[in-house]
Structures are given as structure tokens and as C-alpha cells.
Write an enzyme that holds these catalytic residues in place. Structure first.
Site, PDB file in Angstrom:
ATOM      1  N   GLU A 126       0.886  -1.171   0.000  1.00  0.00           N
ATOM      2  CA  GLU A 126       0.000   0.000   0.000  1.00  0.00           C
ATOM      3  C   GLU A 126       0.915   1.209   0.000  1.00  0.00           C
ATOM      4  O   GLU A 126       1.786   1.303   0.864  1.00  0.00           O
ATOM      5  CB  GLU A 126      -0.805   0.055   1.301  1.00  0.00           C
ATOM      6  N   ARG A 150       5.265 -12.549   9.856  1.00  0.00           N
ATOM      7  CA  ARG A 150       5.924 -11.302   9.526  1.00  0.00           C
ATOM      8  C   ARG A 150       7.218 -11.193  10.322  1.00  0.00           C
ATOM      9  O   ARG A 150       7.394 -11.825  11.362  1.00  0.00           O
ATOM     10  CB  ARG A 150       5.028 -10.093   9.729  1.00  0.00           C
ATOM     11  N   LYS A 163       4.183   0.707   9.403  1.00  0.00           N
ATOM     12  CA  LYS A 163       4.248   2.023   8.783  1.00  0.00           C
ATOM     13  C   LYS A 163       3.582   3.084   9.648  1.00  0.00           C
ATOM     14  O   LYS A 163       4.039   4.221   9.719  1.00  0.00           O
ATOM     15  CB  LYS A 163       3.607   1.969   7.400  1.00  0.00           C
TER      16      LYS A 163
END
Ligand code: ATP
Ligand code: MG
Length: 571
Positions: A46, A271, A281
Site C-alpha cells: 500500500e 511477519r 508504517k
């Protein structure tokens, strides 16, 4: 076990790609022909921030699989949220993927390329009685949703007729309604044990310009509605994502089945988490926007751009991603392992120079005034092809303050009054006297040198216990050096109860030294040039360098490597 202990000398970038459960799934698909031997992955960021080392893991995995199986990997921007997305992020992401060494060739895509198709599919779902326009507010939708232990409640608008839904959705698209007044929802099951299946929102009204589609749309698909279909449109075989999307898989499958389109296989993996680091982020944006760091590419940031600026190489990051492997369970990787990979790589490629970070002046009282000796120095003992250079030696030198002690404790073998040490590539020097200012601070040392020890050994066989680095005062380049420590003080900042991670910022994460003296061979070095300053670590020229002088970032310290060298040299 330390990360060093887990690895062999032969490790590093030459090691073959390790196998892992995702490769096993791909192998199985190749055996049973599920995708006709095709392997087509994608990296789907994104564009709402800069990429971090966690993304590097995903990039290496997706592009790496494509490389290993002779397949393809797309770069696709999942740009469904025009409020948080910026062109700056799109550009930085492309730069970072390329820098890491991967190539999407002509396969650069955007979810926004599919907005028309996604809209048509939403119309189809409405016509099939599988989607409806809901007038509840976001707050009411949340209330109706239920909890993990309680089923949700149907919206009073759930049984609108197909005609009414088509009309309202069309008018949502035409801009007739304000933001937040209506949404399109899938009609699945408000009692599903999986909350993602409780009539998820497909479209929301947002009268906001999109960085690619401009003002064409005022309704935007939700990420969950766009993601799986984008994979389907691109013919992706293996949609690899992180574990938190496991619960979304049934929803993605529902869309694919009910629209009736090609189905990729979603596979979830753990992750990356690293000690002393946050990798989200949302959190990294706070560090930047609240000015806790100098920007996205601050060398303390776990971003790819920060690591690049700090001097990490793409090879080191790829080696790290290969070393940590791919697992199904969440875990925490030691930041020391990342630093180890960086050190291993730089050891092979960085030219050695001498640089004094905290200078202490040394006057060689018996060295002729005005004389300059050109001493031979090896550029990289790991790589003979990098050759040798001349290093100027003269009467006034700088050494590291920490290499001298007036009253040395037992284990201190370096320079002290009356003691002799070797200057790297040079001579033995002996400290004869200490000069102090009125306050008692040491301002310089008066030493003698032994001309017979040129090259590093005494003909009479006498030994010294230490070798120290130095620079010639008359020839040295002035530089600023930025030293970095972990940005956060807690190994697992996300686990600290009741504490915002911002409160764990290390006040000593950056130390700026402005009076460093570096040997003249570095003059004019371009930003990005990497060196090993002997004994002091690996350093990289920062883009802040300019007419006023060079600025260096310390990429990583030397740690044990120097301990080994010391042992060998203490002959
Ligand atoms: P963040 O939580 O940092 O915002 P994200 O998952 O929202 O990350 P995306 O831009 O959606 O960021 O991620 C692009 C791809 O990178 C996704 O496939 C995602 O799963 C993967 N990714 C993101 N963070 C990590 C991580 N820490 N480790 C491995 N892969 C990651
Ligand atoms: Mg995300």
C-alpha cells in the site's frame, strides 16, 4: 547461541536458497499441476509509507520464488485508500525494490487500474442478491457486528430489493451522497464465527481525489474487496501474505467464488519482527511526523532507504532475508543477526582506511621537521585485487583518545607513559611525556619513534602489545561522523505494558562527532562510498557531505572481528 555461532564461514550470499514450507507448497502444486507449472507471485504494497526491512523479507520471498522457479513477480500498488496515499511513497517503493536488486519488468500494476472491473463485479453481486447498500453509520455498523463470542445483528437495510440496491449504488457512484452516509456491504452471514464474514463493507463514499484516478471516483473499494480480485485478474498463482490475513482468506475465497473468477492460492507466513525495532508504517510515520528522526531515510530507521543511507548493501539485506528463512509462526529476530550480515558483506567489499574519531595530538620529537614518509597500506586484506595505497606519515599525528591512558589499568595494553606501541603500517612509538592545559586536560603527547621499525617490526625482536591507528595531522581530512545506537531502548518495544513505543526512544541513538580526522585517500569520496575505518567500524559517506567537508555514517561496528585481528597481531 549467538547468530555468529549458527553460521559457517562459507555461509553468506553464496549459500543456496533455503527451502521452506512455501517452496514445499509450490513444489506440490508443480507436481499435481494445479497451476500448470506456473509460478506467478506479486509484491503488493500500500503506498502509505516507505518500505521497511519487513517488506524486504516479503520482496525477497516473492521475487525470489519467481526467480527460483523461472516464474514472474509483479509489483502492484494496493492503492485503494486515497486519503493516506501519496506519489512520494509510490516512487520511493519503486526505488527501494530496484535497489534491492529485483525487477518487475513490464509488470507494474495498481489496484486502481481495476476500479471499473471491481465496480462491475459489485453490481453483479447486487444483482445476485449478494450485496446491499446499508444506511447505517460506521458506528452503528460496529455495534451490529457483534463480538467473538456474540453473533452480529442484521442491518434493517439488509433486505432491500435488488432494484433499490442497484439504484442507490449507482447514485453513490454518481456522487449524490455525502461521505459516510452509505456503504455497500456483502450479504454473507452476520452470525459467522469469522468476523470478516459478517457482511463486510465493500465500498465506502469518499469525495477525495485519488493520485491516479483523479476525481473519477467518489466511492472506493475496501482493501479486502480489492486485494484478492486484483490477484485473480493478474493470474497470480501464489498470493503470499502475512499471518494476520489468515482470517481474511475465507472472505477472499467467498468473493472469488461468488463472482466466479480464477482462484489464486493464498499462503500466509510470519511477519518479520526485529529486536529494538518497530516495523509498522503507522509507527514509522509517527517517528517521521513527530520529528523523532530526521526523515524516512534517517540511518536509524528500519526503512530500506534508511538502511541504504546508513551503508547497508542490498546483498547484505538479501542474505539476511535468506538466513532468517520463512516460517509459519511469529517470532523475533535479533538485530545482531542483521548487523552480522552487514558486517560479513562489508568485510569483503569495503576499502580499509584510517580515521580518528576523537583525536589526540601526538608530536614525534625525534622526527625531522617537514619530512613526509609515504607508507604502504593494504586496501583490503580480504581482496588482494583492491591493491595498496600510500599513507603519509609526518611529525605531528593524531591518534584515538581512547588509545592512551595516563594511568592504565592492568588489561590496558595500548599507549601509556613510558610504553611503546606500533602504529599501523608505520613505526613503533614510545610515549615520553604528556602535555596538559591549565585545567589538567591532556592536550598532546610527546613521543619518540624508532626509525628501525618501519613496516612494523623491530630488528632486535622486541615486541609491543598493541597496534593503533593514526593519521598525519598535516594531511588529514576533517570530517563529521555520525554514530548510531538502537533507536529504541527496549528489545521488544511493543510488549512494554502501558507504554507508548515513543517513550522507549533512545536519547543516545545519535552521537555526532564533528572534529574527526581521516586519512587523505578519502578526499572527494561520493555519497554512498563505504569504508572500513580500521578498528572503528564500517562507515558510509552521507549525502549531507558537501563543500564544507565529508560526513560519514557509521554503518556498523567491527565487534569480534577486531578482537580476532588483535589476537593475531599481538605477536
Ligand atoms: P505495515 O504493518 O508496516 O503497515 P503492511 O502489511 O500494512 O505493513 P503493506 O504495504 O500492505 O504493508 O505490505 C506489503 C507486503 O509486505 C504485504 O504482502 C505484507 O504482508 C508484507 N509485509 C509487511 N510487513 C511485513 C513484515 N514485517 N514482515 C514480512 N512481510 C511484511
Ligand atoms: Mg497494510
Amino acid at each position: 547461541m549467538t547468530p555468529e555461532a549458527e553460521r559457517t564461514e562459507a555461509g553468506g550470499t553464496e549459500a543456496p536458497a533455503r527451502t521452506h514450507f512455501i517452496r514445499e507448497i509450490v513444489d506440490e502444486h508443480n507436481r499435481n499441476g494445479r497451476f500448470g507449472q506456473r509460478v506467478h507471485t506479486r509484491f503488493p504494497p500500500e503506498p502509505n509509507g516507505y518500505l521497511h526491512i519487513g517488506h524486504a523479507k516479503s520482496i525477497c520471498l516473492n521475487f525470489g520464488l519467481a526467480q527460483d522457479y523461472g516464474g514472474k513477480c509483479n509489483l502492484r500498488f494496493d492503492d485503494t485508500n486515497p486519503i493516506k496515499e501519496e506519489v512520494e511513497y509510490v516512487n520511493s517503493i519503486m526505488e527501494d525494490v530496484k535497489w534491492l536488486g529485483f525487477d518487475w519488468e513490464d509488470r507494474l500494476f495498481y489496484a486502481s487500474d481495476y476500479f471499473d472491473q471491481l465496480y462491475e463485479w459489485a453490481v453483479k453481486l447486487i444483482k445476485d442478491g449478494k450485496a446491499y447498500v446499508d444506511d447505517l453509520t460506521a458506528e452503528q455498523i460496529r455495534e451490529h457486528r457483534g463480538t467473538l463470542t456474540q453473533p452480529g445483528k442484521n442491518s434493517p437495510f439488509r433486505n432491500r430489493s435488488v432494484e433499490e440496491n442497484l439504484d442507490l449504488f449507482e447514485r453513490m457512484k454518481a456522487g449524490e451522497f455525502p461521505d459516510g452516509s452509505r456503504v455497500l456491504r456483502a450479504k454473507i452471514d452476520m452470525a459467522s464465527p469469522n468476523l470478516n464474514l459478517r457482511d463486510p463493507v465493500l465500498y465506502r463514499i469518499l469525495h477525495t481525489e485519488h493520485h491516479r484516478t483523479g476525481d473519477k471516483w467518489c466511492i472506493y473499494p475496501m482493501y479486502d474487496y480489492a486485494h484478492g480480485q486484483s490477484d485473480s485478474i493478474e493470474g497470480i498463482t501464489h498470493s503470499i501474505c502475512t499471518l494476520e490475513f489468515e482470517d481474511h482468506r475465507p472472505l477472499y475465497d467467498w468473493f472469488i467464488q461468488n463472482i466466479g473468477i480464477y482462484a489464486p492460492q493464498q499462503i500466509e507466513f510470519a511477519r518479520l519482527n526485529i529486536t529494538y525495532t518497530v516495523l509498522s508504517k503507522r509507527k514509522l510515520i509517527r517517528l517521521v511526523k513527530e520529528n523523532h528522526v530526521r526523515g524516512w531515510d534517517d540511518p536509524r530507521m528500519p526503512t530500506i532507504s534508511g538502511m541504504r543511507r546508513r551503508g547497508y548493501t542490498p546483498e547484505a539485506l538479501r542474505d539476511f532475508c535468506d538466513t532468517i528463512g520463512v516460517a509459519r509462526n511469529n517470532n523475533m529476530v535479533e538485530i545482531a543477526l542483521l548487523e552480522y550480515c552487514v558486517r560479513q558483506d562489508l568485510n569483503k567489499r569495503a576499502a580499509r582506511v584510517m580515521g580518528v574519531l576523537r583525536p589526540l595530538k601526538v608530536v614525534l620529537t625525534n622526527y625531522p621537521e617537514g619530512q613526509v614518509d609515504e607508507l604502504d597500506a593494504v586496501n583490503n586484506p580480504e581482496d588482494a585485487a583492491m591493491g595498496t595505497r600510500k599513507v603519509p606519515f609526518s611529525k605531528v599525528l593524531y591518534i584515538e583518545q581512547e588509545d592512551f591512558m595516563e594511568n592504565p589499568p592492568n588489561k590496558f595494553y595500548r599507549l601509556a607513559p613510558g610504553r611503546e606501541v606500533r602504529l599501523r603500517y608505520g613505526y613503533f612509538i614510545k610515549c615520553e611525556s604528556v602535555v596538559k592545559d591549565a585545567d589538567g586536560n591532556i592536550t598532546e603527547l610527546h613521543c619518540t619513534y624508532d626509525p628501525a621499525t618501519r613496516g612494523g617490526d623491530a630488528p632486535d625482536g622486541r615486541k609491543v602489545k598493541a597496534t593503533i591507528h593514526w593519521v598525519s595531522a598535516a594531511h588529514a581530512i576533517d570530517a563529521e561522523v555520525r554514530l548510531y545506537n538502537h533507536l529504541l531502548t527496549e528489545a521488544t518495544p511493543e510488549d512494554v505494558e502501558g507504554k507508548d513505543f515513543i517513550d522507549t526512544i533512545n536519547p543516545q541513538s545519535l552521537e555526532v562527532l564533528t572534529h574527526c580526522k581521516i586519512e587523505p585517500s578519502v578526499v572527494g569520496a561520493a555519497p554512498g562510498t563505504r569504508y572500513q575505518f580500521e578498528r572503528m567500524g564500517y562507515f558510509c559517506v552521507d549525502p549531507d557531505s558537501g563543500a564544507d567537508g565529508l560526513v560519514f555514517n557509521r554503518t556498523v561496528t567491527l565487534k569480534d572481528e577486531w578482537a580476532k585481528l588483535q589476537k593475531n597481531e599481538a605477536r
